[in-house]
Design an enzyme around this catalytic site. Structure first.
Site, short mmCIF file in Angstrom:
data_model
loop_
_atom_site.label_atom_id
_atom_site.label_comp_id
_atom_site.label_asym_id
_atom_site.label_seq_id
_atom_site.Cartn_x
_atom_site.Cartn_y
_atom_site.Cartn_z
CG HIS A 264 -1.78 1.22 1.36
ND1 HIS A 264 -3.09 1.26 0.94
CD2 HIS A 264 -1.51 2.45 1.85
CE1 HIS A 264 -3.58 2.47 1.16
NE2 HIS A 264 -2.65 3.22 1.72
CD GLU A 265 1.46 3.50 3.79
OE1 GLU A 265 1.58 4.60 3.19
OE2 GLU A 265 0.46 3.20 4.47
CG HIS A 268 0.40 6.28 -0.56
ND1 HIS A 268 -0.60 7.07 -1.07
CD2 HIS A 268 -0.17 5.60 0.48
CE1 HIS A 268 -1.72 6.87 -0.36
NE2 HIS A 268 -1.48 5.98 0.58
CD GLU A 294 -5.07 6.54 0.90
OE1 GLU A 294 -4.96 5.30 0.76
OE2 GLU A 294 -4.29 7.20 1.59
ZN ZN Z 1 -2.83 5.31 2.05
#
Ligand code: ZN
Length: 501
Positions: A264-265, A268, A294
């Protein structure tokens, strides 16, 4: 003044602001990773001074005059500079409405609240955090009304994270999601559950460290520009496009937690790293909005990271590193376990399907806090009621209830809907990507996610903040936002995994 002088002034002040932003980010990063708790007061004092200086530079007559001049002459600017000035002007219009002492006091409040939240969560002591929480909501409401006195303050807050987003749109969106998700969750609860017990065996943390490095490599994240650290709550910080930090949290008895935090990170991080070079150091670097950020992180985490192809890609390494823990586990077992769905207590650990219900609860609470329907002291009760109602789970304590997230203590009110909206944007983007790219073949051929990254860089990342996310989504997919892509995606995926009719 002329355009050249105004632009020079703007650019030189912006450089200074970037430097202060760099310093503030570094102090923050240090405070949540390495700094000892005892140094909190001095750290907060330093942050207060940095915040004061930043405010003074941002609202200095020199800067405002230059920006005002450029706003008046915006049609003589190139499209990029024009966009940048418009964005800056919007921000400075907001700042101008807030008296300096209140702005600085809010910065201090957020720092103190962050520490108070961490202590309260560790001690399961909501009462110690409640006064901070109330003040954060009150201040956000007050600032929103300073800025737009005639507008619903929660709409103003939502708009700050996603341009054009309103309570009305959120209500419609969440009700559409509820219609799909709630019946699906009910069916799954009655179906034979997937065995994911092997995910909770003992996974030594030093080997998980090695695995995180491997995941970053498979995501084709250039570690020359992206470092990984450990924090209570995983997040991503970007100093600039050449220095992005992601963090994770390792649990010895939960393999998937850190793995999916890294994915997830990492998503980003890829967005930040892929932002157009020409935007570096300008107001257009980074992402289009929180929701678009997101979109990307959850795209990597769920649509790609929990796909059969990605699971198949990493399976041999997982078997090698965690030979004993994965003994007797097939690739198919791993895929199914990675998509295990069950109503649960913790948002960040929630599966892809029930996740949105966690967001909806926070959205409803934010609405109620801003409207005055709830006070901070009511939240443990309200939280428990909503978790019982939407997810059918009992909240055992506040640490695993209302204290679980860092957002509110960090001053982010109106952010949560971005996660749900982002997931839905992602499903729409996925449909377009599939038409242009054989995703499975692209991952198999290169042995990593580089082709996916390239496609997203071309369609999303490189544009930085040049476009509002709704426009970017339209440019990328050729149509307006439509939540049906997301509801269809969830329906198809979970019906197949759980063998539902
Ligand atoms: Zn996030």
């Amino acid at each position: 003044m002329d355009i050249k002088t105004a632009l020079e002034t703007y650019r030189s002040i912006q450089k200074k602001l970037n430097a202060y932003g760099f310093a503030t980010t570094a102090v923050y990063y240090d405070s949540v990773t390495a700094a000892p708790e005892g140094g909190e007061k001095e750290r907060n004092d330093a942050m207060e001074i940095l915040s004061n200086i930043t405010y003074e530079i941002e609202t200095s007559p020199e800067m405002l005059e230059a920006v005002q001049y450029l706003v008046l002459h915006k049609d003589e600017l190139d499209a990029e500079t024009k966009r940048e000035i418009e964005l800056y002007n919007k921000q400075s219009e907001y700042m101008k409405c807030i008296p300096q002492e209140e702005y600085v006091a809010y910065g201090v409040l957020v720092n103190e609240a962050t520490s108070a939240w961490r202590r309260a969560k560790n001690n399961n002591d909501f009462a110690a955090f409640a006064p901070y929480l109330q003040k954060i909501f009150d201040t956000n409401k007050k600032f929103s009304l300073y800025y737009k006195p005639d507008k619903d303050p929660y709409d103003t807050l939502l708009d700050g994270y996603e341009k054009g987003l309103t309570k009305e749109k959120c209500d419609e969106f969440f009700s559409e999601l509820r219609e799909t998700i709630v019946p699906l969750v009910k069916k799954i609860v009655k179906t034979k559950q997937i065995d994911n017990s092997f995910m909770f065996r003992n996974y030594p943390i030093h080997i998980q460290h090695e695995f995180s490095d491997y995941i970053m490599e498979k995501m084709a994240i250039d570690k020359k520009y992206c470092a990984i650290g450990e924090t209570e709550h995983p997040f991503t910080l970007n100093f600039n496009k050449h220095d992005v930090r992601i963090t994770t949290h390792y649990y010895e008895n939960d393999f998937a937690s850190s793995m999916y935090s890294v994915v997830h990170e990492g998503g980003h991080a890829l967005y930040e790293l892929g932002s157009g070079d020409k935007y570096e150091g300008t107001g257009l670097s980074g992402g289009a909005s929180m929701a678009m950020h997101e979109t990307i992180s959850r795209y990597y985490e769920n649509i790609i990271g929990r796909s059969k192809t990605f699971i198949s890609l990493i399976f041999p390494k997982v078997k090698e590193l965690f030979h004993e823990q994965f003994s007797g586990v097939t690739e198919e077992d791993f895929y199914r376990a990675a998509n295990y769905s069950e109503p649960s207590l913790i948002r960040t650990e929630a599966d892809e399907l029930t996740y949105t219900l966690h967001i909806m609860i926070r959205y409803e609470i934010e609405c109620g806090m801003i409207s005055g329907e709830y006070k901070a002291e009511d939240l443990p009760r309200v939280w428990a009621e909503k978790y019982r109602h939407y997810l059918g789970v009992e909240v055992p304590d506040d640490a695993r209830g209302v204290l679980q997230d860092s957002h509110w203590s960090g001053g982010s009110v109106g952010y949560f809907p971005s996660y749900a909206l982002g997931s839905a944007y992602g499903a729409q983007i996925f449909e377009t990507m599939k038409k242009e790219l054989d995703i499975d073949a692209a991952i198999r051929d290169t042995g990593d996610l580089s082709k996916i990254n390239e496609w997203l860089e071309e369609h999303i990342f490189r544009h930085g903040a040049m476009y509002d996310s709704c426009d970017l989504l339209r440019m990328c997919t050729g149509e307006e936002f439509n939540a049906k892509y997301y509801t269809e995606y969830l329906k198809n995926k979970y019906s197949a995994i759980y063998g539902l009719e």
